[in-house]
Design an enzyme around this catalytic site. Structure first.
Site, short mmCIF file in Angstrom:
data_model
loop_
_atom_site.label_atom_id
_atom_site.label_comp_id
_atom_site.label_asym_id
_atom_site.label_seq_id
_atom_site.Cartn_x
_atom_site.Cartn_y
_atom_site.Cartn_z
N THR A 8 0.90 -1.48 -0.25
CA THR A 8 0.02 0.01 0.15
C THR A 8 0.96 1.19 -0.07
O THR A 8 2.05 1.05 0.47
CB THR A 8 -0.71 -0.07 1.34
OG1 THR A 8 -1.79 0.89 1.03
CG2 THR A 8 -0.16 0.16 2.60
N ASP A 70 -7.84 -5.30 0.86
CA ASP A 70 -8.79 -4.73 -0.05
C ASP A 70 -9.78 -4.73 0.87
O ASP A 70 -10.23 -5.32 1.45
CB ASP A 70 -8.94 -5.40 -1.46
CG ASP A 70 -9.62 -4.41 -2.44
OD1 ASP A 70 -9.16 -3.27 -2.72
OD2 ASP A 70 -10.56 -4.79 -3.03
N GLY A 152 -13.04 8.45 3.04
CA GLY A 152 -14.01 7.68 2.18
C GLY A 152 -15.36 7.70 3.09
O GLY A 152 -15.81 8.86 3.31
P1 IMP Z 1 -8.83 0.18 -0.42
O1 IMP Z 1 -8.87 -0.99 0.45
O2 IMP Z 1 -7.86 1.36 -0.12
O3 IMP Z 1 -9.03 -0.33 -1.90
O4 IMP Z 1 -10.31 0.97 -0.31
C1 IMP Z 1 -11.38 0.99 -1.10
C2 IMP Z 1 -12.38 2.07 -0.88
O5 IMP Z 1 -13.15 1.61 0.31
C3 IMP Z 1 -11.66 3.53 -0.24
O6 IMP Z 1 -11.47 4.23 -1.13
C4 IMP Z 1 -12.99 3.84 0.63
O7 IMP Z 1 -13.99 4.47 -0.22
C5 IMP Z 1 -13.71 2.73 0.99
N1 IMP Z 1 -13.25 2.15 2.43
C6 IMP Z 1 -12.38 1.28 2.79
N2 IMP Z 1 -12.14 1.26 4.30
C7 IMP Z 1 -12.80 2.53 4.72
C8 IMP Z 1 -12.71 3.03 5.88
O8 IMP Z 1 -12.30 2.54 6.97
N3 IMP Z 1 -13.62 4.18 5.96
C9 IMP Z 1 -14.27 4.74 5.11
N4 IMP Z 1 -14.01 4.05 3.72
C10 IMP Z 1 -13.24 3.07 3.70
#
Ligand code: IMP
Length: 196
Positions: A8, A70, A152
């Site tokens: 990441t 993910d 997010g």
């Molecule tokens: P990734 O795991 O970084 O690909 O996260 C994908 C998407 O899920 C992020 O861009 C957020 O929109 C949402 N997301 C994942 N974890 C969280 C969290 O802890 N809080 C709010 N949104 C989240």
């Protein structure tokens, strides 16, 4: 017991996961720590697919043990959406605000409460061993954004048994109960059992 590369570039995630592995005997380095900036295309159909795509891409490049994850939000009344499309729910290059607005617009057609869960799949991969662990946190989506912490969907998500959104909680409090913390705690425990 050695270094593990965390696939990441997100500094917040890296800090949270380093904290979880603090006394495990493993040192976690993130992609920002090694200045690696190439984008990895996540085109899987599940959280597990996408977590493994990231883990394998970084393993193939550096040939060292890797962890990856993910995560996303699943809303019951929307049949599990936004799900794996959480990051780009409102389209390519959209902001967190765009995503929240789209979500709240869609939920206007449904009665409250709007039950939802954050989910996370965390994976360890070293070319031979693969360990997969999942974490989730249940809660509800509220109809107006509240709070300015986090990222997010945090301003619209109230965890079960809480009366504040994730964006109103201190980061430390969020990290104790989050879907990511749950998945990575299990991953760290499985890893310590398997490797030690
Ligand atoms: P990734 O795991 O970084 O690909 O996260 C994908 C998407 O899920 C992020 O861009 C957020 O929109 C949402 N997301 C994942 N974890 C969280 C969290 O802890 N809080 C709010 N949104 C989240």
């Amino acid at each position: 017991m050695g270094n593990i590369l965390f696939a990441t570039g997100n500094k917040g995630k890296a800090k949270e996961v380093k904290q979880i592995f603090k006394n495990s005997g493993f040192d976690i380095l993130s992609l920002s720590d090694i200045n690696f900036k190439e984008e990895i295309i996540e085109d899987g159909e599940t959280f597990e697919d996408n977590a493994f795509i990231k883990a394998k891409a970084i393993y193939d490049k550096f040939k060292v043990p890797v962890i990856a994850d993910d995560s996303g939000l699943e809303v019951d009344q929307l049949g599990g959406r936004p799900g794996i499309h959480s990051a780009r729910y409102a389209g390519e290059n959209c902001t967190y605000d765009d995503n929240n607005r789209k979500l709240l617009d869609e939920l206007k057609f449904f009665d409250e409460p709007h039950p939802a869960r954050f989910v996370c799949c965390a994976i360890y991969y070293d070319g031979q061993n693969k360990i997969v662990e999942n974490g989730e946190l249940k809660g509800n989506i509220i109809s107006d954004k509240k709070g300015d912490k986090g990222f997010g969907y945090d301003p619209v998500f109230v965890p079960e048994n809480y009366d504040k959104t994730f964006a109103e909680l201190e980061l430390e409090e969020k990290n104790k109960i989050s879907h990511r913390a749950a998945a990575f705690k299990k991953l760290m425990e499985s890893l310590v059992k398997k490797i030690s």
